[in-house]
Design an enzyme around this catalytic site. Sequence first.
Site, PDB file in Angstrom:
ATOM      1  N   ASP A 182       0.846  -1.194   0.000  1.00  0.00           N
ATOM      2  CA  ASP A 182       0.000   0.000   0.000  1.00  0.00           C
ATOM      3  C   ASP A 182       0.882   1.245   0.000  1.00  0.00           C
ATOM      4  OD1 ASP A 182      -2.316   1.801   0.739  1.00  0.00           O
ATOM      5  OD2 ASP A 182      -3.285  -0.132   0.999  1.00  0.00           O
ATOM      6  N   HIS A 236      -3.539   6.005   3.505  1.00  0.00           N
ATOM      7  CA  HIS A 236      -4.329   4.833   3.156  1.00  0.00           C
ATOM      8  C   HIS A 236      -3.756   3.551   3.764  1.00  0.00           C
ATOM      9  CE1 HIS A 236      -6.011   1.707   0.408  1.00  0.00           C
ATOM     10  NE2 HIS A 236      -7.041   2.530   0.328  1.00  0.00           N
ATOM     11  N   SER A 287     -11.386  -1.055   0.251  1.00  0.00           N
ATOM     12  CA  SER A 287     -10.034  -0.948   0.814  1.00  0.00           C
ATOM     13  C   SER A 287     -10.036  -1.266   2.300  1.00  0.00           C
ATOM     14  CB  SER A 287      -9.478   0.461   0.621  1.00  0.00           C
ATOM     15  OG  SER A 287      -9.048   0.679  -0.683  1.00  0.00           O
TER      16      SER A 287
END
Length: 866
Positions: free
Chosen positions: A148, A206, A526
């Site tokens: 990520d 994220h 996600s």
Amino acid sequence: MKVAAILSALAAVTLVSAGTFHDLDGLVDANNVVPNKYIIEYHDGYSHADARNALNSRKIDYKVRNEYDVFNGAAISVNSKHDGRAIASLPGVKNVWPITLHSIPKIQKSTVKATDPEAVSLHHMTGVDIVHRKLKLTGKGVKVGIIDTGVDYKHPAFAAKGAAEGCFSRYGKDCRVKYGWDFVGDAYTGSNEPKPDSDPMDCQGHGSHVAGIVGGDARNITGANAPPQPFVGVAPEVTLGAYRVFGCSGNSGTDVLLAAMEKAFNDGMNIINMSLGGGSSYKGNPTAALSDKLSKMGLTLIASAGNDGSEGVWMVGNTGLGDDSTSVASFTNAFGRFQTFNYAGGKYSYSPAANYGKVIDLPASATLVPLFDKAGVLQDGCDAAAYTGIDVKGKVVLALGDYTRCGSGARATIAKNTGAAGLLTATTPVGMTNIGGIAGFPMASIENAAGEAVIAAYKKNAAEVITWSKTPSDVTVEGGGTVSDFSSYGLDGDLRSKPDIGGPGGNILSTYPLANGGYAVLSGTSMSSPYVAGSQALFYEGKKNGPRGLETRKIFKNTATLTKPWKGKNLVSAAKQGAGLINVMNALTTTATMTPDHIDLLDTVNLRKTHKITIKNFGKKTETYTLSHTPAEALNSYYDGKGYPNPAIKFEEDFATVAFSQNKVKIPAGKSATITLNFAEPKDGDAKQFPIYSGYVIATPSTEGSPAVHIPYTGLKGDVAQVPMMDVQRGYPKLSQIVGSNLVPAPAGKTWDFKKEVAVILYRLGSHTPDLTASVYDDKNVFKGYLSTTNGPAYGFAGRQKNIKDGQIIQAGYIWNGEVFASRNATASATLPSGTYSVVVAAQKKLTKGVYPADYEVYTFSDVKW
């Protein structure tokens, strides 16, 4: 559109073809494909040294970007005038792909704040809370890799159990982030060169949020870095690996993703999570190929299914399309910790107004009165006149929670001035709303269903009193517990059943970089994907010598919780929820499995009517299982007669039927039994509208309390080869030209000067196609070749395109310089002599053999001159 970006056509040399070059859509948006850079997969047994010798012997000027061992291939940059077809012709080469860019999925906006009760996943809906409490499983000893944006490893939520607050050194003894690598550097955007180093610190957020869902622990953090409310991840003692593949902005290339996947494997990760954005297409992509190889070696890939639920069918993301990968849908949180009130025997949650900001504690004498008009319709309380003739002094007023006319402060002021003791607003249509109110006046939002129940009780007995809780309770959230609207629909390009399973992904509070506030509430697949990754870590800890990889996916799918839409009567389609919402407690305690873990019936023409399933009883005693079938809602995106799938899906009761070779089966401990299933397509549903139907085959054990096991099936009624490929209603495909910096239609009869200009053949696909071609025929209808585009010859599979982005229709195109490849084996493009030709765009229909032109949609531009 920039002219410089669309004039980067490549030449090629004449070589004999050997491998397969996969032209991944010659997109007009040059940001989707990295020019002159390729992924190469070698045949088994072919070495990196052999490949380098082959490249050098053909005088291909290249630079190695990455070499891959498990994948058995490499990523290269090409400096000479050789394209992917030339590279595919080298001996030992199996496949070649252009390097494409992946994005961080667009996170869904959430109105839920970090302090709101519904922001915290209490793990009730998945059984994880019971696993924590009763089985004492925390993921200890299991390694999960996060591919990520990196991870803020200094965040105290990633500290080892019993450690001081924070992981103050990278991979230190007090930190559970023990592995990692930065493959790109801060400045990497996908369009420039990566600058790797050893520090995977997250500068986007994220990846930290994803890691917190897997294994964060913010229950006992105090001081400046304390959370807005305590929460715990799925596996709070898991060991984490942080593999950073994104810079501080932008995208990431396929070459970087493959390197991260292999690094995670070499570091001994048991599970890797990839919450990445990507297109919807076929499984024939490099990440899917590597994930299947890694799965066979014991590693498990968990991937997000995508956030394109608003686009309609055929949109499940391609990162998780590998046969052995797990594609994860998103479910909205089902539980929250709220203050409550009791009324006429019912218990209802409420969210107090921010400016009141405390628990409501009114005396029982404060009865309730709905703010009805003369017709008995609940009013919004925006007008003081609405209170005329209604005695509200010392009472709690119930008003409609529609905030389109006025805000909560105005309503609170009016209610207070009329002598009301408090004000409740019933939200429309579902859930609770964050409201401000005014200081000193008790006001709160309640759910729509709660408002309806309170009104019904009031009409029976207006003298009922309200009692208010002193402490919060864990209660269900209206509209929660079912699949998120944004979660993408399947099927994939081969009518395979994807997504596989679901996890909580709506309104999730988790960790965020300390530099960006430390915590955030985000929604998306996600978020659901790492939830499933953490769940698998709990399973691995609990079953130390038990099943791994694909077998674990099967157990999770067999034991998931099947759900219905909010207030719906039929199960949600398997093309939306997969096998259902993950239930970790069921997975750990089941004594049976059902194989395979899904059934693909395909379409009417290719219908696979008969299937065999195997039930294995690995319990300690003989068990009797009853076989049953429960259908799910069908999905119709073609009800309006248009060729492009309608984003607003029509849900239908088009149900298949299933006949079992035996309805009950008795299986001794440690043994298996095989049952034959015979499917019949739905009688209802218009085959010309291609409804996708689905359902679940269920085996229920006779032992009370033992979880049933099930598998999903999916199919399409009608001939999928008749599903429209091209959006002809909007005039696609289109022959266009570049004028200045604009893309405009080419005039009929135009004579092209390819020394000075390029043509652009625009297309817009509403469905996947195994082969999209653009070719040239002379005036005698003799085939002359495939267009030479910026990414090679114009043929190869392509996925469906989204509908609209930022108000603009999504389209793609072949950028053409007038040259053609004479055949699919040709590696050199050639210039055709001046004359009059036809340019033909053809899209192969699904599940056909590819016989031209019978198996294609064909569109012809005649009278093209140069």
